[in-house]
Design a protein around this motif. Structure first.
Motif, mmCIF file in Angstrom:
data_model
loop_
_atom_site.group_PDB
_atom_site.id
_atom_site.type_symbol
_atom_site.label_atom_id
_atom_site.label_comp_id
_atom_site.label_asym_id
_atom_site.label_seq_id
_atom_site.Cartn_x
_atom_site.Cartn_y
_atom_site.Cartn_z
ATOM 1 N N SER A 128 -4.287 4.234 10.650
ATOM 2 C CA SER A 128 -5.851 4.193 10.411
ATOM 3 C C SER A 128 -6.587 3.710 11.668
ATOM 4 O O SER A 128 -7.825 3.726 11.761
ATOM 5 C CB SER A 128 -6.171 3.272 9.174
ATOM 6 O OG SER A 128 -5.901 1.835 9.687
ATOM 7 N N GLU B 45 -5.478 2.638 -6.977
ATOM 8 C CA GLU B 45 -5.129 3.736 -6.608
ATOM 9 C C GLU B 45 -4.188 3.721 -5.171
ATOM 10 O O GLU B 45 -3.274 4.512 -5.166
ATOM 11 C CB GLU B 45 -6.552 4.502 -6.054
ATOM 12 C CG GLU B 45 -6.412 5.988 -5.368
ATOM 13 C CD GLU B 45 -6.403 6.982 -6.361
ATOM 14 O OE1 GLU B 45 -6.154 8.261 -6.026
ATOM 15 O OE2 GLU B 45 -6.825 6.746 -7.786
ATOM 16 N N HIS B 46 -4.443 2.783 -4.381
ATOM 17 C CA HIS B 46 -3.599 2.601 -3.168
ATOM 18 C C HIS B 46 -2.698 1.528 -2.984
ATOM 19 O O HIS B 46 -1.876 1.642 -2.312
ATOM 20 C CB HIS B 46 -4.785 2.618 -2.124
ATOM 21 C CG HIS B 46 -5.650 3.765 -1.953
ATOM 22 N ND1 HIS B 46 -5.247 4.943 -1.170
ATOM 23 C CD2 HIS B 46 -6.766 3.963 -2.334
ATOM 24 C CE1 HIS B 46 -6.201 5.745 -1.322
ATOM 25 N NE2 HIS B 46 -7.268 5.180 -1.873
ATOM 26 N N LEU C 53 0.523 3.805 7.064
ATOM 27 C CA LEU C 53 -0.737 4.253 6.621
ATOM 28 C C LEU C 53 -1.778 3.353 7.307
ATOM 29 O O LEU C 53 -2.768 3.865 7.797
ATOM 30 C CB LEU C 53 -0.656 4.081 5.212
ATOM 31 C CG LEU C 53 -0.167 4.704 4.204
ATOM 32 C CD1 LEU C 53 -0.200 4.564 2.348
ATOM 33 C CD2 LEU C 53 -1.152 6.298 4.200
ATOM 34 N N LYS D 90 0.708 -1.341 -0.008
ATOM 35 C CA LYS D 90 0.070 0.005 -0.049
ATOM 36 C C LYS D 90 0.999 1.255 -0.040
ATOM 37 O O LYS D 90 1.924 1.477 0.841
ATOM 38 C CB LYS D 90 -0.852 0.109 1.427
ATOM 39 C CG LYS D 90 -1.875 0.918 1.191
ATOM 40 C CD LYS D 90 -2.994 0.923 2.331
ATOM 41 C CE LYS D 90 -4.068 1.866 2.263
ATOM 42 N NZ LYS D 90 -5.449 1.511 2.674
ATOM 43 N N CYS D 91 0.556 2.212 -0.693
ATOM 44 C CA CYS D 91 1.238 3.557 -0.852
ATOM 45 C C CYS D 91 0.328 4.726 -0.972
ATOM 46 O O CYS D 91 -0.984 4.528 -1.421
ATOM 47 C CB CYS D 91 2.010 3.671 -2.142
ATOM 48 S SG CYS D 91 3.702 2.473 -2.061
ATOM 49 N N ASP D 92 0.800 5.768 -0.446
ATOM 50 C CA ASP D 92 -0.028 7.032 -0.759
ATOM 51 C C ASP D 92 -0.002 7.045 -2.293
ATOM 52 O O ASP D 92 0.877 6.808 -2.872
ATOM 53 C CB ASP D 92 0.773 8.327 -0.387
ATOM 54 C CG ASP D 92 0.568 9.609 -0.724
ATOM 55 O OD1 ASP D 92 -0.562 10.053 -0.056
ATOM 56 O OD2 ASP D 92 0.818 10.164 -1.647
ATOM 57 N N PRO D 93 -1.359 7.623 -2.682
ATOM 58 C CA PRO D 93 -1.377 7.694 -4.118
ATOM 59 C C PRO D 93 -0.574 8.398 -5.167
ATOM 60 O O PRO D 93 -0.066 7.891 -5.940
ATOM 61 C CB PRO D 93 -2.885 8.153 -4.369
ATOM 62 C CG PRO D 93 -3.561 7.571 -3.096
ATOM 63 C CD PRO D 93 -2.645 7.743 -1.994
ATOM 64 N N SER D 94 -0.200 9.418 -4.656
ATOM 65 C CA SER D 94 0.648 10.114 -5.508
ATOM 66 C C SER D 94 2.325 9.748 -5.428
ATOM 67 O O SER D 94 2.921 9.724 -6.423
ATOM 68 C CB SER D 94 0.692 11.681 -5.127
ATOM 69 O OG SER D 94 1.120 11.916 -3.514
ATOM 70 N N PHE D 95 2.667 9.083 -4.446
ATOM 71 C CA PHE D 95 3.915 8.408 -4.395
ATOM 72 C C PHE D 95 3.835 7.110 -5.351
ATOM 73 O O PHE D 95 4.680 6.805 -5.732
ATOM 74 C CB PHE D 95 4.199 8.204 -2.960
ATOM 75 C CG PHE D 95 5.600 7.541 -2.714
ATOM 76 C CD1 PHE D 95 6.551 8.075 -3.119
ATOM 77 C CD2 PHE D 95 5.603 6.499 -2.162
ATOM 78 C CE1 PHE D 95 8.008 7.640 -2.992
ATOM 79 C CE2 PHE D 95 7.192 5.554 -2.085
ATOM 80 C CZ PHE D 95 8.145 6.309 -2.145
ATOM 81 N N MET E 284 6.032 2.997 4.672
ATOM 82 C CA MET E 284 4.735 3.896 4.378
ATOM 83 C C MET E 284 3.586 3.075 4.356
ATOM 84 O O MET E 284 2.571 3.692 4.870
ATOM 85 C CB MET E 284 4.979 4.493 2.763
ATOM 86 C CG MET E 284 3.469 5.013 2.432
ATOM 87 S SD MET E 284 3.631 5.833 0.715
ATOM 88 C CE MET E 284 4.511 7.446 1.075
ATOM 89 N N SER E 285 3.401 2.000 3.872
ATOM 90 C CA SER E 285 2.310 1.268 4.034
ATOM 91 C C SER E 285 2.095 0.686 5.360
ATOM 92 O O SER E 285 0.764 0.755 5.936
ATOM 93 C CB SER E 285 2.498 -0.217 3.232
ATOM 94 O OG SER E 285 1.446 -1.104 3.314
#
Length: 120
Positions: free
Chosen positions: A108, A78-79, A104, A53-58, A100-101
């Motif tokens: 949450s 997207e994610h 995230l 999982k990653c931030d969408p822009s990254f 990052m994943s």
């Protein structure tokens, strides 16, 4: 797994992380309290991939940067991103993606749950 043989140990070194094997996906999943942050499996040809999982822009940046990173295989495009294990993505980039994943997913959870995870 040939190339990123450190992934198992790295994922399990994270606070509150554990793993299971999902038979129907033929994949090992790394989870925090049942929420997945990394999956080791294969694509439809059986090529080994790590899905993270990653931030969408990254995630978009990484897919533009590395031909061996694609939109998450069988996941929310997207994610999630999938890294071909036989490809040429540097270890440091994969570690950054895993960090990052994990963050995230960890973020949450409620503050109370985060505190419990840290103290486990």
């Amino acid at each position: 797994m040939m190339k990123y043989e450190w992934v198992d140990e790295y994922c399990l070194s994270k606070k509150g992380a554990d793993k299971d094997f999902k038979e129907e996906w033929n994949a090992t999943r790394y989870l925090i309290r049942g929420k997945m942050f990394v999956m080791l499996g294969g694509d439809k040809e059986g090529k080994p991939i790590i899905t993270i999982k990653c931030d969408p822009s990254f995630g978009r940046f990484l897919r533009d940067e590395y031909e061996d990173i694609i939109a998450g295989y069988y996941m929310n495009k997207e994610h999630w991103n999938s890294v071909y294990i036989e490809g040429k993505v540097p270890d440091e980039v994969v570690k950054q993606m895993i960090d990052m994943s994990y963050n995230l997913i960890f973020n949450s959870f409620s503050k109370k749950a985060q505190k419990e995870i840290i103290e486990e």
